[in-house]
Enzyme design. Sequence first.
Site, PDB file in Angstrom:
ATOM      1  N   PRO A   2       0.822  -1.219   0.000  1.00  0.00           N
ATOM      2  CG  PRO A   2      -0.631  -1.506   1.776  1.00  0.00           C
ATOM      3  CD  PRO A   2       0.678  -1.973   1.238  1.00  0.00           C
ATOM      4  CD  GLU A   3       4.041   2.268  -3.775  1.00  0.00           C
ATOM      5  OE1 GLU A   3       4.245   3.335  -4.375  1.00  0.00           O
ATOM      6  OE2 GLU A   3       4.480   1.173  -4.175  1.00  0.00           O
ATOM      7  NE  ARG A 111       6.580 -10.631   3.746  1.00  0.00           N
ATOM      8  CZ  ARG A 111       5.951 -11.264   2.768  1.00  0.00           C
ATOM      9  NH1 ARG A 111       4.793 -11.869   2.994  1.00  0.00           N
ATOM     10  NH2 ARG A 111       6.450 -11.283   1.543  1.00  0.00           N
TER      11      ARG A 111
END
Length: 272
Positions: A2-3, A111
């Site tokens: 996600p940016e 993660r």
Amino acid sequence: MPELPEVETIRRDLIKLVVGKKVLDIKTDSPKQVKPSLAIVKKAIVGASIKKIERRAKLLQIFFSNNRVLIIHLKLTGRLLVREAGAVEDKWQHVVLFLSGNKELRFTDLRKFGWVKLLKDQNELEEILSGFGPEPLNDLDFNKFKEILASTARAIKVLLMDQKKISGIGNIYACDALLLAKIHPEKKAKELKEVEAKRLFTAVEKVLKAGIKYRGASDQYYLDALGHKGSYQDHFLAYGRAGEKCFKCDGIIDKMKLGGRGTYFCPKCQKK
DNA sequence: AGTCGCCTGGTA
DNA sequence: TACCAGGCGACT
């Protein structure tokens, strides 16, 4: 990952889905991802309602009716999903806010690099936000951009991804903007010529806007707040396209390591 | 400026 | 079974 465009898409979704809702409870099975602790967050926001949701860089900020603020960083594989209360558990679901109106706001993260953090006060928020460089779609003009470029001899791609210098750009949009602007990722930032700087400035704006238009890039893990994929991955220029044909010449996209990160570029369009 | 550590699923 | 990706802070 996600940016800016992905986080912005989630923010816009969440505004429609959860603003006005009251927090009934919160739980986690991954206490390290809840700061400073689940107990403190619970005490601060249970009973309060969600007032507004903002974004700065890749950070989401949830403001509550009692003036408390929760900030969320999704890092590489974080998602924020809004589900009906009691709906089947999502994969990698680690933090859940139980909301009024029979909704749950779920933070899922394969993660476990992402986190949810309760801020002490407004000062802490300002402190954190002041560490970020300008927003490329809001408070960055060309002169400011040129100043940022001139400030360092680091590789241009590393600079684009440095949140302290410019906020919200990650690997995907950095790779794509550089190909669109025909600039080699390793070129030293301060050595960009005026015309190159101009091309890059325009390219950054263009790829970020495309990212938002297509509701983000679901190359790997990204999903919006309703669990739907974005489609910017169907419009990648460079990112993830190693071995494929360049969109603007007959070159083949190559992959290299730069600053420890996979970097995609067209050796023919992007000369040093 | 480069490297490590945090994590886990996917791949060699 | 070992190894790798990857945002970002900490450390060197």
